[in-house]
Design an enzyme around this catalytic site. Structure first.
Site, PDB file in Angstrom:
ATOM      1  N   THR A  66      -4.233 -11.715 -48.296  1.00  0.00           N
ATOM      2  CA  THR A  66      -5.149 -10.961 -49.398  1.00  0.00           C
ATOM      3  C   THR A  66      -6.321 -10.352 -48.638  1.00  0.00           C
ATOM      4  O   THR A  66      -6.346  -8.937 -49.017  1.00  0.00           O
ATOM      5  CB  THR A  66      -5.346 -11.995 -50.401  1.00  0.00           C
ATOM      6  OG1 THR A  66      -4.081 -12.509 -51.066  1.00  0.00           O
ATOM      7  CG2 THR A  66      -6.387 -11.473 -51.573  1.00  0.00           C
ATOM      8  N   HIS A 235       0.463  -7.340 -50.060  1.00  0.00           N
ATOM      9  CA  HIS A 235       1.475  -8.085 -49.259  1.00  0.00           C
ATOM     10  C   HIS A 235       2.714  -8.631 -49.889  1.00  0.00           C
ATOM     11  O   HIS A 235       2.611  -8.381 -51.137  1.00  0.00           O
ATOM     12  CB  HIS A 235       1.039  -9.173 -48.274  1.00  0.00           C
ATOM     13  CG  HIS A 235       0.587 -10.165 -49.279  1.00  0.00           C
ATOM     14  ND1 HIS A 235       0.953 -11.040 -50.130  1.00  0.00           N
ATOM     15  CD2 HIS A 235      -0.955 -10.571 -49.511  1.00  0.00           C
ATOM     16  CE1 HIS A 235       0.044 -11.657 -50.819  1.00  0.00           C
ATOM     17  NE2 HIS A 235      -0.982 -11.497 -50.447  1.00  0.00           N
TER      18      HIS A 235
END
Ligand code: AMP
Ligand code: ZN
Ligand code: ZN
Length: 399
Positions: A66, A235
Protein backbone atom coordinates in the site's frame (compact mmCIF):
# COMPACT_ATOMS: atom_id res chain seq x y z
CA UNK A 1 -11.42 52.96 -21.98
CA UNK A 2 -9.52 51.69 -18.94
CA UNK A 3 -12.80 50.50 -17.39
CA UNK A 4 -13.79 48.62 -20.53
CA UNK A 5 -10.46 46.78 -20.55
CA UNK A 6 -11.00 45.90 -16.88
CA UNK A 7 -14.47 44.50 -17.64
CA UNK A 8 -13.15 42.45 -20.56
CA UNK A 9 -10.38 41.01 -18.39
CA UNK A 10 -12.82 40.00 -15.65
CA UNK A 11 -15.14 38.38 -18.21
CA UNK A 12 -12.18 36.38 -19.52
CA UNK A 13 -11.19 35.30 -15.99
CA UNK A 14 -14.74 34.17 -15.20
CA UNK A 15 -14.98 32.36 -18.54
CA UNK A 16 -11.74 30.55 -17.92
CA UNK A 17 -12.98 29.47 -14.50
CA UNK A 18 -16.37 28.39 -15.82
CA UNK A 19 -14.93 26.26 -18.61
CA UNK A 20 -11.74 25.14 -16.93
CA UNK A 21 -11.25 21.44 -17.66
CA UNK A 22 -8.11 20.72 -15.74
CA UNK A 23 -9.46 19.58 -12.38
CA UNK A 24 -8.20 16.16 -11.29
CA UNK A 25 -9.81 13.76 -8.82
CA UNK A 26 -7.56 10.77 -8.07
CA UNK A 27 -9.41 7.89 -6.40
CA UNK A 28 -7.82 4.76 -4.94
CA UNK A 29 -9.64 1.53 -4.18
CA UNK A 30 -6.99 -0.23 -2.11
CA UNK A 31 -6.28 -3.82 -3.22
CA UNK A 32 -8.82 -3.75 -6.08
CA UNK A 33 -7.41 -6.38 -8.43
CA UNK A 34 -7.46 -5.64 -12.18
CA UNK A 35 -9.97 -8.39 -12.93
CA UNK A 36 -12.55 -7.40 -10.30
CA UNK A 37 -13.98 -5.22 -13.09
CA UNK A 38 -14.64 -8.41 -15.08
CA UNK A 39 -16.95 -9.99 -12.52
CA UNK A 40 -20.09 -8.38 -13.87
CA UNK A 41 -20.88 -6.65 -10.58
CA UNK A 42 -19.48 -3.15 -11.24
CA UNK A 43 -22.01 -1.42 -13.55
CA UNK A 44 -21.02 2.11 -12.52
CA UNK A 45 -17.27 1.65 -12.91
CA UNK A 46 -17.72 -0.16 -16.22
CA UNK A 47 -19.99 2.51 -17.64
CA UNK A 48 -17.48 5.15 -16.55
CA UNK A 49 -14.63 3.17 -18.17
CA UNK A 50 -16.54 2.94 -21.44
CA UNK A 51 -16.81 6.72 -21.60
CA UNK A 52 -13.09 7.20 -21.07
CA UNK A 53 -9.88 5.20 -20.91
CA UNK A 54 -9.47 1.76 -19.44
CA UNK A 55 -6.15 -0.04 -19.06
CA UNK A 56 -6.09 -3.83 -18.94
CA UNK A 57 -4.20 -3.44 -15.68
CA UNK A 58 -2.09 -1.07 -13.60
CA UNK A 59 1.31 -2.51 -12.75
CA UNK A 60 2.43 -1.65 -9.24
CA UNK A 61 6.05 -1.04 -8.30
CA UNK A 62 7.92 -3.56 -6.16
CA UNK A 63 7.03 -4.43 -3.42
CA UNK A 64 3.32 -4.47 -4.26
CA UNK A 65 2.15 -2.97 -0.96
CA UNK A 66 0.00 0.00 0.00
CA UNK A 67 2.34 2.76 1.14
CA UNK A 68 5.06 2.09 -1.43
CA UNK A 69 2.60 2.19 -4.31
CA UNK A 70 0.39 5.06 -3.26
CA UNK A 71 3.57 7.07 -2.94
CA UNK A 72 4.88 5.86 -6.34
CA UNK A 73 1.60 6.98 -7.92
CA UNK A 74 1.90 10.53 -6.58
CA UNK A 75 5.69 10.92 -7.01
CA UNK A 76 6.51 9.05 -10.24
CA UNK A 77 9.33 7.28 -8.42
CA UNK A 78 10.17 3.67 -7.66
CA UNK A 79 10.09 2.92 -3.92
CA UNK A 80 13.91 2.66 -3.88
CA UNK A 81 13.98 6.31 -4.94
CA UNK A 82 11.08 7.76 -2.93
CA UNK A 83 12.04 6.11 0.33
CA UNK A 84 8.79 4.35 1.25
CA UNK A 85 10.25 0.91 0.48
CA UNK A 86 7.46 -0.86 2.36
CA UNK A 87 4.64 -0.43 4.86
CA UNK A 88 7.32 -1.03 7.49
CA UNK A 89 10.88 0.26 7.18
CA UNK A 90 13.96 -0.18 9.33
CA UNK A 91 16.71 2.41 9.07
CA UNK A 92 19.86 0.54 10.13
CA UNK A 93 21.91 3.75 10.30
CA UNK A 94 20.04 5.45 13.14
CA UNK A 95 18.02 2.37 14.13
CA UNK A 96 14.64 4.05 13.69
CA UNK A 97 11.51 2.33 12.41
CA UNK A 98 8.63 3.34 10.20
CA UNK A 99 5.28 1.62 10.22
CA UNK A 100 1.93 2.49 8.67
CA UNK A 101 0.46 1.87 12.13
CA UNK A 102 2.67 4.52 13.78
CA UNK A 103 1.13 7.99 13.37
CA UNK A 104 4.35 9.73 14.29
CA UNK A 105 6.40 7.88 11.67
CA UNK A 106 3.73 8.18 8.99
CA UNK A 107 3.78 11.98 9.33
CA UNK A 108 7.58 12.26 9.65
CA UNK A 109 8.85 13.96 6.45
CA UNK A 110 12.30 12.40 6.79
CA UNK A 111 11.03 9.08 5.41
CA UNK A 112 9.50 10.67 2.30
CA UNK A 113 12.22 11.45 -0.21
CA UNK A 114 9.94 12.04 -3.19
CA UNK A 115 8.01 15.13 -4.20
CA UNK A 116 4.30 14.37 -4.28
CA UNK A 117 2.12 15.91 -6.96
CA UNK A 118 0.43 18.16 -4.38
CA UNK A 119 3.86 19.67 -3.59
CA UNK A 120 4.60 20.27 -7.26
CA UNK A 121 1.11 21.73 -7.71
CA UNK A 122 1.35 24.00 -4.68
CA UNK A 123 4.68 25.37 -5.87
CA UNK A 124 2.78 26.36 -9.01
CA UNK A 125 0.05 28.13 -7.06
CA UNK A 126 -2.51 25.32 -7.43
CA UNK A 127 -4.71 24.48 -4.46
CA UNK A 128 -4.81 20.76 -3.56
CA UNK A 129 -6.81 18.57 -1.18
CA UNK A 130 -6.78 15.00 0.08
CA UNK A 131 -9.37 12.83 1.74
CA UNK A 132 -6.69 10.32 2.65
CA UNK A 133 -3.59 9.25 0.78
CA UNK A 134 -0.41 7.75 2.18
CA UNK A 135 2.11 10.57 2.45
CA UNK A 136 -0.49 13.34 2.66
CA UNK A 137 -0.19 13.96 6.38
CA UNK A 138 3.40 15.16 6.76
CA UNK A 139 4.26 17.48 9.62
CA UNK A 140 5.70 20.06 7.21
CA UNK A 141 2.85 22.25 5.99
CA UNK A 142 4.26 22.91 2.51
CA UNK A 143 4.68 19.17 1.89
CA UNK A 144 0.98 18.43 2.44
CA UNK A 145 -2.07 19.16 0.32
CA UNK A 146 -3.63 22.53 1.34
CA UNK A 147 -6.63 20.66 2.75
CA UNK A 148 -6.08 17.22 4.21
CA UNK A 149 -7.68 14.81 6.64
CA UNK A 150 -5.58 12.58 8.94
CA UNK A 151 -6.26 8.92 8.19
CA UNK A 152 -9.19 7.54 10.14
CA UNK A 153 -10.79 4.37 8.75
CA UNK A 154 -13.90 5.03 10.88
CA UNK A 155 -14.98 7.94 8.71
CA UNK A 156 -17.90 6.54 6.64
CA UNK A 157 -17.27 6.28 2.91
CA UNK A 158 -20.24 8.47 2.01
CA UNK A 159 -18.94 11.26 4.25
CA UNK A 160 -15.59 11.11 2.44
CA UNK A 161 -17.38 11.63 -0.87
CA UNK A 162 -19.59 14.41 0.51
CA UNK A 163 -16.47 16.23 1.74
CA UNK A 164 -14.89 16.06 -1.70
CA UNK A 165 -18.11 17.46 -3.21
CA UNK A 166 -17.96 20.18 -0.53
CA UNK A 167 -14.46 21.12 -1.69
CA UNK A 168 -15.64 21.32 -5.30
CA UNK A 169 -18.43 23.67 -4.23
CA UNK A 170 -15.99 26.15 -2.68
CA UNK A 171 -15.53 29.57 -4.34
CA UNK A 172 -13.09 29.50 -7.26
CA UNK A 173 -10.25 31.24 -5.38
CA UNK A 174 -10.12 28.52 -2.71
CA UNK A 175 -11.38 25.52 -4.68
CA UNK A 176 -8.81 22.70 -4.96
CA UNK A 177 -7.82 21.65 -8.49
CA UNK A 178 -6.23 18.38 -7.43
CA UNK A 179 -8.01 16.09 -4.96
CA UNK A 180 -7.40 12.54 -3.71
CA UNK A 181 -9.91 10.10 -2.24
CA UNK A 182 -9.26 6.66 -0.75
CA UNK A 183 -11.26 3.53 0.20
CA UNK A 184 -9.74 0.49 1.95
CA UNK A 185 -12.65 -2.00 1.79
CA UNK A 186 -11.49 -4.30 -1.05
CA UNK A 187 -8.06 -4.75 0.54
CA UNK A 188 -9.40 -5.49 4.01
CA UNK A 189 -11.89 -8.09 2.77
CA UNK A 190 -9.29 -9.55 0.39
CA UNK A 191 -6.92 -10.24 3.30
CA UNK A 192 -9.59 -11.61 5.60
CA UNK A 193 -11.51 -13.82 3.17
CA UNK A 194 -9.39 -14.16 0.00
CA UNK A 195 -9.95 -12.51 -3.40
CA UNK A 196 -12.40 -15.19 -4.58
CA UNK A 197 -14.71 -14.99 -1.59
CA UNK A 198 -18.31 -13.75 -1.63
CA UNK A 199 -17.18 -11.17 0.95
CA UNK A 200 -14.88 -9.58 -1.63
CA UNK A 201 -17.73 -9.55 -4.16
CA UNK A 202 -19.87 -7.73 -1.62
CA UNK A 203 -17.05 -5.20 -1.06
CA UNK A 204 -16.68 -4.68 -4.83
CA UNK A 205 -20.44 -4.05 -5.21
CA UNK A 206 -20.42 -1.62 -2.30
CA UNK A 207 -17.50 0.33 -3.77
CA UNK A 208 -19.16 0.40 -7.18
CA UNK A 209 -22.37 1.77 -5.79
CA UNK A 210 -20.43 4.44 -3.85
CA UNK A 211 -18.70 5.36 -7.09
CA UNK A 212 -22.14 5.70 -8.69
CA UNK A 213 -23.14 8.04 -5.86
CA UNK A 214 -20.00 10.13 -6.42
CA UNK A 215 -20.68 10.50 -10.15
CA UNK A 216 -24.28 11.48 -9.43
CA UNK A 217 -23.15 14.16 -6.97
CA UNK A 218 -20.63 15.54 -9.47
CA UNK A 219 -23.43 15.82 -12.03
CA UNK A 220 -25.64 17.50 -9.48
CA UNK A 221 -23.09 20.32 -9.05
CA UNK A 222 -22.62 20.38 -12.83
CA UNK A 223 -18.92 19.63 -12.67
CA UNK A 224 -18.81 16.61 -15.00
CA UNK A 225 -17.30 18.58 -17.89
CA UNK A 226 -14.58 20.16 -15.76
CA UNK A 227 -13.18 17.27 -13.80
CA UNK A 228 -10.88 14.46 -14.86
CA UNK A 229 -11.43 11.44 -12.66
CA UNK A 230 -8.70 8.82 -12.42
CA UNK A 231 -9.54 5.59 -10.59
CA UNK A 232 -6.61 3.42 -9.55
CA UNK A 233 -5.64 0.74 -7.11
CA UNK A 234 -2.28 0.27 -5.47
CA UNK A 235 -1.99 -3.50 -6.07
CA UNK A 236 -4.05 -6.67 -6.45
CA UNK A 237 -4.49 -9.67 -4.18
CA UNK A 238 -3.81 -13.39 -4.32
CA UNK A 239 -5.20 -16.34 -2.44
CA UNK A 240 -3.01 -17.64 0.38
CA UNK A 241 -2.89 -21.39 0.87
CA UNK A 242 -2.02 -22.90 4.21
CA UNK A 243 0.22 -25.53 2.58
CA UNK A 244 2.37 -22.83 0.98
CA UNK A 245 3.99 -21.42 4.10
CA UNK A 246 7.75 -21.62 4.63
CA UNK A 247 8.83 -21.24 8.23
CA UNK A 248 12.47 -20.12 8.37
CA UNK A 249 12.62 -19.50 12.13
CA UNK A 250 15.18 -22.25 12.55
CA UNK A 251 17.77 -20.38 10.44
CA UNK A 252 16.88 -16.81 11.37
CA UNK A 253 17.20 -17.21 15.07
CA UNK A 254 20.85 -16.16 15.17
CA UNK A 255 22.42 -13.15 16.91
CA UNK A 256 23.67 -9.84 15.50
CA UNK A 257 21.03 -9.55 12.79
CA UNK A 258 17.68 -7.81 12.54
CA UNK A 259 14.96 -9.68 10.68
CA UNK A 260 11.87 -7.99 9.29
CA UNK A 261 9.34 -10.47 8.01
CA UNK A 262 6.26 -9.61 5.95
CA UNK A 263 5.11 -12.88 4.39
CA UNK A 264 5.92 -11.80 0.83
CA UNK A 265 9.45 -10.75 1.82
CA UNK A 266 11.99 -11.15 4.61
CA UNK A 267 14.48 -8.31 4.84
CA UNK A 268 17.59 -8.76 6.98
CA UNK A 269 20.26 -6.33 8.16
CA UNK A 270 23.05 -6.68 10.70
CA UNK A 271 26.64 -7.56 11.21
CA UNK A 272 28.52 -8.49 8.03
CA UNK A 273 29.86 -11.93 8.99
CA UNK A 274 26.51 -13.08 10.41
CA UNK A 275 24.78 -11.96 7.22
CA UNK A 276 27.31 -13.81 5.05
CA UNK A 277 26.84 -17.00 7.08
CA UNK A 278 23.07 -16.71 6.96
CA UNK A 279 23.09 -16.03 3.22
CA UNK A 280 25.19 -19.15 2.57
CA UNK A 281 22.97 -21.31 4.76
CA UNK A 282 19.75 -20.12 3.14
CA UNK A 283 21.26 -20.49 -0.33
CA UNK A 284 21.61 -24.23 0.33
CA UNK A 285 17.98 -24.45 1.40
CA UNK A 286 16.35 -22.57 -1.47
CA UNK A 287 13.04 -24.26 -2.14
CA UNK A 288 9.96 -22.26 -3.10
CA UNK A 289 11.93 -19.16 -2.16
CA UNK A 290 15.09 -17.38 -3.26
CA UNK A 291 17.68 -15.60 -1.21
CA UNK A 292 19.53 -12.59 -2.59
CA UNK A 293 22.16 -10.17 -1.50
CA UNK A 294 20.60 -6.78 -2.12
CA UNK A 295 22.88 -5.97 -5.06
CA UNK A 296 22.09 -9.33 -6.73
CA UNK A 297 18.38 -8.66 -6.99
CA UNK A 298 17.30 -8.60 -10.68
CA UNK A 299 17.35 -5.00 -11.84
CA UNK A 300 13.73 -5.08 -13.06
CA UNK A 301 12.58 -5.01 -9.44
CA UNK A 302 14.21 -1.58 -8.98
CA UNK A 303 14.73 -2.48 -5.38
CA UNK A 304 18.36 -2.11 -4.38
CA UNK A 305 19.37 1.58 -4.46
CA UNK A 306 18.37 2.49 -0.94
CA UNK A 307 20.18 2.04 2.39
CA UNK A 308 16.90 1.11 4.11
CA UNK A 309 16.50 -2.02 1.99
CA UNK A 310 17.87 -5.05 3.86
CA UNK A 311 21.27 -6.46 2.89
CA UNK A 312 19.87 -9.99 2.51
CA UNK A 313 16.41 -10.52 1.03
CA UNK A 314 14.32 -13.69 1.08
CA UNK A 315 11.65 -13.67 -1.62
CA UNK A 316 9.11 -16.50 -1.82
CA UNK A 317 7.74 -17.82 -5.07
CA UNK A 318 4.49 -16.17 -6.00
CA UNK A 319 1.69 -17.19 -3.65
CA UNK A 320 4.04 -18.65 -1.04
CA UNK A 321 4.50 -17.11 2.38
CA UNK A 322 7.85 -16.84 4.12
CA UNK A 323 7.82 -16.48 7.87
CA UNK A 324 10.38 -15.93 10.62
CA UNK A 325 8.14 -17.55 13.21
CA UNK A 326 4.70 -19.07 13.47
CA UNK A 327 3.10 -15.70 14.19
CA UNK A 328 -0.66 -15.68 14.01
CA UNK A 329 -0.65 -12.78 11.56
CA UNK A 330 1.07 -14.78 8.86
CA UNK A 331 -1.16 -17.78 9.26
CA UNK A 332 -4.45 -15.94 9.53
CA UNK A 333 -4.45 -14.23 6.12
CA UNK A 334 -6.52 -15.75 3.33
CA UNK A 335 -5.30 -13.21 0.81
CA UNK A 336 -2.11 -11.21 0.43
CA UNK A 337 0.01 -9.07 -1.90
CA UNK A 338 3.51 -7.61 -1.87
CA UNK A 339 4.77 -10.16 -4.41
CA UNK A 340 6.51 -9.76 -7.76
CA UNK A 341 4.99 -6.74 -9.48
CA UNK A 342 5.05 -8.49 -12.87
CA UNK A 343 2.62 -11.16 -11.63
CA UNK A 344 -0.86 -10.31 -12.89
CA UNK A 345 -2.49 -11.16 -9.55
CA UNK A 346 -0.61 -8.15 -8.13
CA UNK A 347 -1.93 -5.74 -10.75
CA UNK A 348 -4.56 -3.15 -10.00
CA UNK A 349 -6.98 -1.03 -12.05
CA UNK A 350 -6.64 2.15 -14.04
CA UNK A 351 -9.71 3.84 -15.48
CA UNK A 352 -9.97 7.53 -16.28
CA UNK A 353 -12.57 9.77 -17.80
CA UNK A 354 -13.10 13.48 -18.21
CA UNK A 355 -12.60 16.33 -20.66
CA UNK A 356 -8.87 15.63 -21.15
CA UNK A 357 -9.13 11.87 -21.75
CA UNK A 358 -9.82 9.99 -24.95
CA UNK A 359 -13.19 8.28 -25.08
CA UNK A 360 -14.00 4.61 -25.33
CA UNK A 361 -10.29 3.84 -25.43
CA UNK A 362 -8.81 0.56 -24.19
CA UNK A 363 -5.08 0.24 -23.56
CA UNK A 364 -2.70 -2.43 -22.25
CA UNK A 365 -0.90 -2.39 -18.93
CA UNK A 366 0.11 0.99 -17.52
CA UNK A 367 2.94 1.47 -15.01
CA UNK A 368 1.94 3.31 -11.87
CA UNK A 369 5.05 5.55 -11.89
CA UNK A 370 3.74 7.17 -15.09
CA UNK A 371 0.67 8.62 -13.37
CA UNK A 372 2.56 11.50 -11.73
CA UNK A 373 3.77 13.03 -15.03
CA UNK A 374 0.28 12.41 -16.49
CA UNK A 375 -1.38 14.41 -13.71
CA UNK A 376 1.22 17.19 -14.07
CA UNK A 377 0.38 17.36 -17.78
CA UNK A 378 -3.35 17.72 -17.06
CA UNK A 379 -2.65 20.38 -14.42
CA UNK A 380 -0.37 22.08 -16.92
CA UNK A 381 2.66 22.14 -14.62
CA UNK A 382 6.23 20.90 -15.05
CA UNK A 383 6.95 17.68 -13.18
CA UNK A 384 9.96 17.45 -10.92
CA UNK A 385 13.12 16.42 -12.78
CA UNK A 386 14.78 13.01 -12.41
CA UNK A 387 11.70 10.88 -11.98
CA UNK A 388 11.29 7.24 -13.01
CA UNK A 389 7.91 7.75 -14.67
CA UNK A 390 7.72 8.77 -18.32
CA UNK A 391 5.03 10.96 -19.85
CA UNK A 392 5.74 9.56 -23.32
CA UNK A 393 4.64 6.07 -22.16
CA UNK A 394 1.18 7.29 -21.16
CA UNK A 395 0.47 10.62 -22.88
CA UNK A 396 -1.40 8.95 -25.76
CA UNK A 397 -4.43 8.36 -23.51
CA UNK A 398 -5.06 12.11 -23.47
CA UNK A 399 -7.03 13.82 -26.23
P1 AMP B 1 -1.59 -3.26 3.43
O1 AMP B 1 -1.00 -3.83 4.66
O2 AMP B 1 -0.53 -2.95 2.41
O3 AMP B 1 -2.69 -4.09 2.92
O4 AMP B 1 -2.22 -1.86 3.86
C1 AMP B 1 -3.59 -1.55 3.77
C2 AMP B 1 -4.01 -0.75 4.96
O5 AMP B 1 -3.33 0.48 5.01
C3 AMP B 1 -5.46 -0.34 4.96
O6 AMP B 1 -6.28 -1.33 5.52
C4 AMP B 1 -5.49 0.90 5.79
O7 AMP B 1 -5.96 0.65 7.07
C5 AMP B 1 -4.03 1.33 5.87
N1 AMP B 1 -3.87 2.72 5.44
C6 AMP B 1 -4.23 3.26 4.26
N2 AMP B 1 -3.94 4.57 4.20
C7 AMP B 1 -3.40 4.88 5.38
C8 AMP B 1 -2.90 6.10 5.95
N3 AMP B 1 -2.92 7.25 5.26
N4 AMP B 1 -2.41 6.04 7.21
C9 AMP B 1 -2.38 4.88 7.89
N5 AMP B 1 -2.84 3.72 7.41
C10 AMP B 1 -3.34 3.70 6.18
ZN1 ZN C 1 -3.01 -1.59 -0.47
ZN1 ZN D 1 -3.36 -5.18 1.86
Amino acid sequence: MYNIIKIIISILVVAQFTYSSDYVLLISFDGFRWDYLERGITPNLNEFAKKGVRAISLQPSYPSVTFSNHYSIVTGLYPENHGIIGNHIYNPINKTEYSLKDNDAVSDPRWYIGEAVWETARRNGIITASFFWPGSELKLEYRRPNYFVPFNPKIPYKNRIDSVIGWLKLPYEVKPKFITLYFEEADNKGHDFGPNSPNVDTAIMRLDSLFGYLIEQIRRINFQDSINIIVVSDHGMTEIQKNKIINLSHYLNIGKIKVNSYGYLISITGEKDSLEKLYNTLKQKEKNFKVYKKQELPSFYHFSQNPWIGEVLVIPEIGWTVSKDSSEYTYKLLGNHGYDNYWLDMHGIFIASGPKFKQNYKVGTIMNIDIYPLICKILNITPRGNIDGKLERIEFILK
